[in-house]
Write an enzyme that holds these catalytic residues in place. Structure first.
Site, PDB file in Angstrom:
ATOM      1  N   HIS A  71       0.836  -1.203   0.000  1.00  0.00           N
ATOM      2  CA  HIS A  71       0.000   0.000   0.000  1.00  0.00           C
ATOM      3  C   HIS A  71       0.873   1.256   0.000  1.00  0.00           C
ATOM      4  CE1 HIS A  71      -3.999  -1.873   0.523  1.00  0.00           C
ATOM      5  NE2 HIS A  71      -3.279  -2.854   1.057  1.00  0.00           N
ATOM      6  N   ASP A 114      -6.336 -12.990  -0.795  1.00  0.00           N
ATOM      7  CA  ASP A 114      -6.731 -11.688  -0.239  1.00  0.00           C
ATOM      8  C   ASP A 114      -8.245 -11.669  -0.049  1.00  0.00           C
ATOM      9  OD1 ASP A 114      -6.516  -9.143   0.801  1.00  0.00           O
ATOM     10  OD2 ASP A 114      -6.345  -8.135  -1.130  1.00  0.00           O
TER      11      ASP A 114
END
Length: 374
Positions: A192, A269
């Site tokens: 991220h 995920d």
């Protein structure tokens, strides 16, 4: 117990070998057992046998999430994973209110200590809160924070020192100091972030050895600004890849497996909607809409997946990834990424007897964990 006459995935390829399991370990693998050995045999003629799959990045499934699930709910999740051939899992947390995060660590520790049924929880993947606001994805920005060693240490202590992966944005202050401090004892993953190629390289030089969901929540590959994707190509690191056909186009999946297959790890995920139908769900305290199995926040941001690693494996093969490379990315390579390859990830003497029996079309028929039929 002996398993004979199958095509067994050993040493990175399918081989016609037989193997023996005693207690929870593989104890013998050979080209063919003698007739005297054919006691307590399971005849697997026409079947494929693969190592148990490993998912090192899953937030949840069947309506539950590791950030909020109690032990009974975690067990239901692990039973679902196991039914899909996933014999080892990293319980993955995410950015949330700190007190909720602390309780999640306590709950996961209890689940590990009580040895819940189904998939084995081999540790925790802590995805957040040390992430970049500009590439936050589905992480709630009000709970993101700069790197805080004391908070990390508290969470790890509450987890029973079970954190195996911690995700950070290398642009955050003191990131390299954090990496240097913790990378010997666990896997530090770059995640991220809008960091440049140079910043990623410095983090890798400091000890980071992993990249979270390659291409997602980061700058894309550009011929003058290669970013993290370029750093993965140039360094000895592992990189997760979500192979649901939504997060990454199949053409890019094929390209990466041609270029860097020995580094790639299939992950799900997955969020709590995995294994369920379209509808309204929640992830990290935020509303998630699932339609046609695509999970998004209300603003359209992709919010995890609804697949599991077994489905990701089948999709990778369908997309054109060679089956051997896809299987390694769901078994041995994830084991290496968390330094667990001496215990799990392959069918080899002395390792945990985790394996999956499938038909020739890759439909699961039986799943074994620790040598026992699940």
């Amino acid at each position: 117990m002996k398993f004979i006459n199958a095509e067994v995935f050993v040493d990175g390829k399918f081989q016609k070998v037989d193997f023996e399991v005693k207690e929870d370990k593989f104890t013998l693998i050979k080209d063919g057992l003698t007739s005297d050995d054919h006691k307590d045999c399971v005849d697997c003629e026409g079947k494929l046998i693969l190592p148990g799959f490993i998912d090192i990045h899953s937030h949840g499934c069947v309506g539950y999430d590791f950030i909020s699930a109690n032990v009974d709910e975690i067990e239901k999740m692990c039973e679902f994973y196991a039914s899909n051939g996933i014999t080892s899992i990293l319980a993955t947390t995410m950015t949330i209110d700190p007190e909720i995060h602390k309780q999640a660590m306590r709950n996961i520790k209890e689940a590990i200590d009580t040895k819940v049924k189904g998939s084995r929880i081999v540790g925790i993947n802590m995805e957040g809160p040390f992430l970049g606001v500009d590439k936050r994805g589905a992480h709630d920005p009000k709970f993101l924070m700069d790197i805080d060693n004391n908070f990390f240490d508290e969470l790890n202590q509450l987890s029973g020192n079970n954190i195996r992966i911690v995700d950070i944005d290398p642009k955050l202050p003191h990131s390299n100091e954090f990496i240097e401090k913790y990378s010997d004892s666990l896997t530090v993953s770059l995640a991220h972030t809008s960091c440049t190629y140079d910043t990623a390289n410095k983090a890798i030089e400091s000890g980071a050895s992993h990249v979270t969901h390659l291409f997602n929540a980061m700058n894309g590959l550009h011929h003058r600004e290669p970013g993290i994707v370029g750093a993965v190509s140039d360094n000895d690191v592992h990189a997760e890849i979500i192979c649901d056909g939504i997060h990454i186009h199949p053409s890019v999946i094929r390209l990466m497996f041609k270029a860097e297959s020995d580094k790639l790890i299939l992950i799900s995920d997955s969020m709590c909607a995995a294994g369920l139908e379209d509808g309204i769900y929640e992830l990290g305290g935020q509303k998630v809409i699932v339609k046609d199995y695509k999970a998004t926040l209300e603003d359209g941001t992709i919010a995890g997946s609804t697949v599991n690693v077994y489905e990701a494996l089948k999709r990778a093969i369908h997309f054109g990834v060679p089956k051997e490379k896809a299987i390694l990315s769901a078994t041995m390579i994830p084991a290496k990424s968390i330094k667990a390859e001496d215990q799990i990830g392959s069918i080899a003497v002395g390792k945990k007897a985790d394996f999956v029996i499938l038909d020739q079309d890759y439909n699961i028929e039986k799943v074994y964990r620790d040598g026992l039929l699940i």
